[in-house]
Motif scaffolding. Structure first.
Motif, mmCIF file in Angstrom:
data_model
loop_
_atom_site.group_PDB
_atom_site.id
_atom_site.type_symbol
_atom_site.label_atom_id
_atom_site.label_comp_id
_atom_site.label_asym_id
_atom_site.label_seq_id
_atom_site.Cartn_x
_atom_site.Cartn_y
_atom_site.Cartn_z
ATOM 1 N N GLU A 34 0.817 -1.211 0.000
ATOM 2 C CA GLU A 34 0.000 0.000 0.000
ATOM 3 C C GLU A 34 0.851 1.262 0.000
ATOM 4 O OE1 GLU A 34 -2.710 -0.212 3.247
ATOM 5 O OE2 GLU A 34 -3.859 -1.883 2.399
ATOM 6 N N ALA A 35 2.035 1.190 0.581
ATOM 7 C CA ALA A 35 2.895 2.368 0.674
ATOM 8 C C ALA A 35 3.636 2.665 -0.628
ATOM 9 C CB ALA A 35 3.897 2.193 1.813
ATOM 10 N N THR A 36 3.843 1.624 -1.447
ATOM 11 C CA THR A 36 4.671 1.804 -2.656
ATOM 12 C C THR A 36 3.884 1.720 -3.957
ATOM 13 O OG1 THR A 36 5.171 -0.571 -2.789
ATOM 14 C CG2 THR A 36 6.667 0.807 -1.473
ATOM 15 N N VAL A 37 2.595 1.354 -3.903
ATOM 16 C CA VAL A 37 1.853 1.041 -5.117
ATOM 17 C C VAL A 37 1.805 2.203 -6.107
ATOM 18 C CG1 VAL A 37 -0.382 1.610 -4.037
ATOM 19 C CG2 VAL A 37 -0.290 0.097 -6.040
ATOM 20 N N TRP A 38 1.597 3.435 -5.620
ATOM 21 C CA TRP A 38 1.488 4.560 -6.546
ATOM 22 C C TRP A 38 2.835 4.899 -7.170
ATOM 23 C CZ3 TRP A 38 -3.049 5.445 -8.284
ATOM 24 C CH2 TRP A 38 -4.167 5.180 -7.490
ATOM 25 N N GLN A 39 3.889 4.789 -6.381
ATOM 26 C CA GLN A 39 5.242 5.018 -6.893
ATOM 27 C C GLN A 39 5.578 3.994 -7.985
ATOM 28 O OE1 GLN A 39 8.141 4.069 -3.871
ATOM 29 N NE2 GLN A 39 9.646 3.508 -5.428
ATOM 30 N N LEU A 40 5.216 2.728 -7.769
ATOM 31 C CA LEU A 40 5.543 1.672 -8.724
ATOM 32 C C LEU A 40 4.671 1.743 -9.978
ATOM 33 C CD1 LEU A 40 6.139 -1.290 -6.256
ATOM 34 C CD2 LEU A 40 7.847 -0.030 -7.571
ATOM 35 N N ARG A 41 3.407 2.137 -9.824
ATOM 36 C CA ARG A 41 2.531 2.241 -10.991
ATOM 37 C C ARG A 41 3.043 3.272 -11.997
ATOM 38 N NH1 ARG A 41 -3.615 2.263 -8.595
ATOM 39 N NH2 ARG A 41 -3.764 0.026 -8.090
ATOM 40 N N ARG A 42 3.760 4.276 -11.503
ATOM 41 C CA ARG A 42 4.306 5.302 -12.405
ATOM 42 C C ARG A 42 5.364 4.718 -13.336
ATOM 43 N NH1 ARG A 42 3.485 10.732 -10.780
ATOM 44 N NH2 ARG A 42 5.445 11.337 -11.752
ATOM 45 N N ARG A 43 5.889 3.553 -12.978
ATOM 46 C CA ARG A 43 6.921 2.923 -13.806
ATOM 47 C C ARG A 43 6.360 1.805 -14.679
ATOM 48 N NH1 ARG A 43 12.279 1.754 -10.376
ATOM 49 N NH2 ARG A 43 13.013 1.444 -12.525
ATOM 50 N N MET A 44 5.032 1.584 -14.571
ATOM 51 C CA MET A 44 4.373 0.550 -15.372
ATOM 52 C C MET A 44 3.394 1.190 -16.347
ATOM 53 S SD MET A 44 3.403 -2.481 -12.679
ATOM 54 C CE MET A 44 2.706 -1.441 -11.392
ATOM 55 N N GLY A 45 3.297 0.617 -17.544
ATOM 56 C CA GLY A 45 2.288 1.022 -18.510
ATOM 57 C C GLY A 45 1.347 -0.139 -18.745
ATOM 58 N N ILE A 46 0.048 0.101 -18.604
ATOM 59 C CA ILE A 46 -0.925 -0.988 -18.686
ATOM 60 C C ILE A 46 -1.890 -0.742 -19.837
ATOM 61 C CG2 ILE A 46 -2.663 -2.309 -17.420
ATOM 62 C CD1 ILE A 46 -1.352 -0.949 -14.849
ATOM 63 N N VAL A 47 -1.980 -1.718 -20.749
ATOM 64 C CA VAL A 47 -2.919 -1.658 -21.866
ATOM 65 C C VAL A 47 -4.010 -2.682 -21.592
ATOM 66 C CG1 VAL A 47 -3.240 -1.832 -24.361
ATOM 67 C CG2 VAL A 47 -1.068 -0.988 -23.445
ATOM 68 N N PHE A 48 -5.257 -2.202 -21.464
ATOM 69 C CA PHE A 48 -6.361 -3.070 -21.085
ATOM 70 C C PHE A 48 -7.054 -3.669 -22.306
ATOM 71 C CE2 PHE A 48 -5.899 -0.163 -17.457
ATOM 72 C CZ PHE A 48 -5.769 -1.074 -16.433
ATOM 73 N N GLN A 49 -8.064 -4.488 -22.014
ATOM 74 C CA GLN A 49 -8.780 -5.227 -23.042
ATOM 75 C C GLN A 49 -9.548 -4.315 -23.993
ATOM 76 O OE1 GLN A 49 -12.172 -7.620 -21.613
ATOM 77 N NE2 GLN A 49 -11.377 -9.313 -22.830
ATOM 78 N N ASN A 50 -10.250 -3.319 -23.454
ATOM 79 C CA ASN A 50 -11.102 -2.447 -24.261
ATOM 80 C C ASN A 50 -10.498 -1.052 -24.348
ATOM 81 O OD1 ASN A 50 -13.089 -1.000 -25.531
ATOM 82 N ND2 ASN A 50 -14.765 -1.781 -24.288
ATOM 83 N N PRO A 51 -9.916 -0.666 -25.493
ATOM 84 C CA PRO A 51 -9.269 0.640 -25.594
ATOM 85 C C PRO A 51 -10.232 1.804 -25.427
ATOM 86 C CG PRO A 51 -9.473 -0.383 -27.758
ATOM 87 C CD PRO A 51 -9.851 -1.413 -26.745
ATOM 88 N N ASP A 52 -11.516 1.599 -25.742
ATOM 89 C CA ASP A 52 -12.490 2.688 -25.596
ATOM 90 C C ASP A 52 -12.576 3.182 -24.154
ATOM 91 O OD1 ASP A 52 -13.418 3.010 -28.268
ATOM 92 O OD2 ASP A 52 -14.539 1.144 -28.074
ATOM 93 N N ASN A 53 -12.297 2.292 -23.208
ATOM 94 C CA ASN A 53 -12.370 2.684 -21.795
ATOM 95 C C ASN A 53 -11.186 3.542 -21.366
ATOM 96 O OD1 ASN A 53 -14.705 1.208 -21.582
ATOM 97 N ND2 ASN A 53 -13.705 -0.614 -20.761
ATOM 98 N N GLN A 54 -10.161 3.675 -22.234
ATOM 99 C CA GLN A 54 -8.966 4.420 -21.867
ATOM 100 C C GLN A 54 -8.909 5.809 -22.504
ATOM 101 O OE1 GLN A 54 -5.689 0.945 -21.193
ATOM 102 N NE2 GLN A 54 -6.079 1.457 -23.275
ATOM 103 N N PHE A 55 -9.738 6.060 -23.509
ATOM 104 C CA PHE A 55 -9.634 7.318 -24.235
ATOM 105 C C PHE A 55 -10.266 8.477 -23.470
ATOM 106 C CE2 PHE A 55 -9.594 4.582 -28.241
ATOM 107 C CZ PHE A 55 -8.209 4.629 -28.315
ATOM 108 N N VAL A 56 -9.560 9.603 -23.449
ATOM 109 C CA VAL A 56 -10.068 10.824 -22.817
ATOM 110 C C VAL A 56 -9.893 12.042 -23.713
ATOM 111 C CG1 VAL A 56 -9.776 10.058 -20.429
ATOM 112 C CG2 VAL A 56 -7.849 11.096 -21.619
ATOM 113 N N GLY A 57 -8.990 11.966 -24.703
ATOM 114 C CA GLY A 57 -8.720 13.097 -25.583
ATOM 115 C C GLY A 57 -9.657 13.124 -26.785
ATOM 116 N N THR A 58 -9.835 14.322 -27.363
ATOM 117 C CA THR A 58 -10.709 14.458 -28.530
ATOM 118 C C THR A 58 -10.010 14.068 -29.825
ATOM 119 O OG1 THR A 58 -10.092 16.795 -28.698
ATOM 120 C CG2 THR A 58 -12.113 16.266 -27.481
#
Length: 279
Positions: A73-97
């Motif tokens: 719990e203490a390191t999870v956010w620090q470690l996530r910054r070093r990981m890139g995660i591509v999920f199953q449905n790309p539509d759920n990841q888009f935020v830009g126009t």
């Protein structure tokens, strides 16, 4: 000696109210520059492992160590910054126009200076071959193009580890091939470290190492050739043999003395050519 990126030791997890553990005593390692694929049917435990690796679930037993730091719990956010995660449905990841806005979004959130951000966005889009779509709306792209944009967004962050969580499972064959070709190209040019979680052995054949899960446990692991040499035993784990392995089986039944080592179309063609030349 290769640098250890991910170490998983004796990992176990049990969902609340379930009689059995979803993951039992799972141990594996991922080194810098490797592509490791975790494969298994639905319910095999592979998706639970993925959630444990990114800190969405907390292990019952065992330890996950990323970049020589224990995940908790203490390191999870620090470690996530070093990981890139591509999920199953790309539509759920888009935020830009637009494509370029979407790739830039996470960089803006991380406070990357504009000049560097523009350079990173252009480089990432170029890496996945989407330069012609900079100003296109992501939702108007094909499935394969969407996943390549999602991958560009990850690459722009320059992660030390890319995790693909069933990233090609919703794509048609053309889209799947587009994404796999982009990943293969990245491996050749940049030696990216990739961990893919998938039920698709056609995707896994591209990896350096395959880990097969069944009923929450690792039941096989090794190079693609090692794993595919199990042949029909993979069917016991409810996995479908890749097309190239089915071809090999048919050829072997006709009397052609093929080895167990060719796991890709290219390797099979090379082996057939060598047999022809040595006739």
């Amino acid at each position: 000696m290769k640098q250890l990126v991910l170490s998983v030791e004796n990992l176990s997890f049990q969902y609340l109210g379930q009689p059995n553990e979803a993951v039992r005593n799972v141990t594996f390692h991922v080194y810098k520059g490797d592509w490791v694929a975790i494969v298994g049917h639905n319910g095999s435990g592979k998706s639970t492992v993925a959630k444990l690796l990114i800190g969405l679930l907390k292990p019952k037993h065992g330890e996950i160590r990323l970049f020589d730091t224990v995940l908790n719990e203490a390191t999870v956010w620090q470690l996530r910054r070093r990981m890139g995660i591509v999920f199953q449905n790309p539509d759920n990841q888009f935020v830009g126009t637009t494509v370029q806005d979407d790739v830039a979004f996470a960089l803006e959130n991380n406070g990357i200076p504009r000049e560097e951000m523009v350079e990173r966005v252009q480089a990432a889009i170029r890496q996945v071959g989407m330069e012609a779509f900079l100003l296109k709306e992501p939702h108007h792209l094909s499935g394969g193009q969407k996943q390549r944009v999602a991958l560009a967004g990850i690459l722009a962050l320059r992660p030390d580890l890319i995790i693909l969580d069933e990233a090609t499972s919703m794509l048609d064959p053309k889209g799947k091939q587009e994404v796999l070709e982009a990943l293969i190209d990245l491996r050749k040019k940049q030696q990216m470290t990739i961990l893919s979680i998938t039920h698709d052995l056609e995707e896994a054949v591209q990896a350096d190492k395959i880990i097969v899960m069944n009923e929450g446990e690792i039941v096989a692991n090794g190079t693609p050739s090692d794993v595919f040499s199990l042949g029909e035993k993979l069917a016991e784990f409810r996995l479908d043999l890749p097309f190239v392995m089915k071809i090999k089986k048919e050829l072997q039944q006709t009397g052609i003395p093929l080895s167990v080592h060719s796991a890709t179309i290219e390797e099979l063609v090379d082996e057939l050519w060598t047999l022809y030349l040595n006739k």
